[in-house]
Design a protein around this motif. Sequence first.
Motif, PDB file in Angstrom:
ATOM      1  N   SER A   5     -30.547  35.070  25.483  1.00  0.00           N
ATOM      2  CA  SER A   5     -30.999  35.621  26.750  1.00  0.00           C
ATOM      3  C   SER A   5     -29.924  36.595  27.222  1.00  0.00           C
ATOM      4  O   SER A   5     -28.816  36.628  26.682  1.00  0.00           O
ATOM      5  CB  SER A   5     -31.209  34.484  27.759  1.00  0.00           C
ATOM      6  N   SER A 249     -31.396  28.254  26.832  1.00  0.00           N
ATOM      7  CA  SER A 249     -31.022  29.656  26.704  1.00  0.00           C
ATOM      8  C   SER A 249     -29.509  29.823  26.707  1.00  0.00           C
ATOM      9  O   SER A 249     -28.789  29.116  27.400  1.00  0.00           O
ATOM     10  CB  SER A 249     -31.624  30.473  27.844  1.00  0.00           C
ATOM     11  N   THR A 251     -27.326  32.782  27.709  1.00  0.00           N
ATOM     12  CA  THR A 251     -27.417  34.065  28.389  1.00  0.00           C
ATOM     13  C   THR A 251     -26.098  34.805  28.254  1.00  0.00           C
ATOM     14  O   THR A 251     -25.076  34.360  28.774  1.00  0.00           O
ATOM     15  CB  THR A 251     -27.780  33.860  29.870  1.00  0.00           C
TER      16      THR A 251
END
Length: 275
Positions: A5, A249, A251
């Motif tokens: 992400s 995720s 990120t």
Amino acid sequence: MSYLSLSTWSLHRNLGPLHWTVWDEGEKKHRVQIEPQPETVKLVDLPAVLASKGFKAFEICHFHFPNTESDYLQALRSACKEANIKLHTLLIDYGDLTTDDEVRRDADMQFIKEWIDIAGAVGAERVRVIAGDADPGDEEALARSSHYLNELVEYGKTKGVGIITENFRSLTSTADNCLEIVRSSNEQIGLTTDFGNFGGPTKYEEIAKILPYSESVHAKANFDSEGLPDEEEFRKCLDLLAPANYDGSLTLIYDGPGDMWEGIDRVRKIVETYL
């Protein structure tokens, strides 16, 4: 299995003007301060760009929205759907739930609720709410923050939007406070773990404590003056993912100098070895 992400903060010099929210103490109201930045990519075009680069999700900082009109939100939502990319979190980067100024706290709560409405309209799965700026040892402030976060959880349910907070700012600068907020909501409040927001000799212990309760991880390294990550230190953080059984995720966060896409790629090469 974890997936890549990206936060729009990693492109904060590429997405046009930043619309910072500030509190005007004299007028007792919110104001927007605009910080000029070049726009090399439009936010509404970003989902397609990220999908082409292999990202599965992204997070948008609230100050990156050029406007919040219904037509624009629908266009951005459609862009995510067409690119088959998930808008994982809308990051609300303003608000202090711990202030003892009732006028400001009420205004901040209304502000956050309005952004929850926006999150629902644009298709964000959750919003990140700052727990507060109070001293981490202030137990009354911690209880106050938990109370208002729980109120936001109930409001978010009406919009189909989850509520998370982060080890970000003073109140949640300790793992114990982060976990107390989660427990006070019967785990309805999730967490974002940002590798760069804990420090000192207990950094890795603190990260390890909150990872099992985290819905996202901000994979942020320490960067030198040339934008190169401290790979050894970064891997110490990433090595904590597997013991916590984290599979959400990852990120990527880049906030160093130079070309931001190049900086993102340097971080990505390290993170991809943990997917």
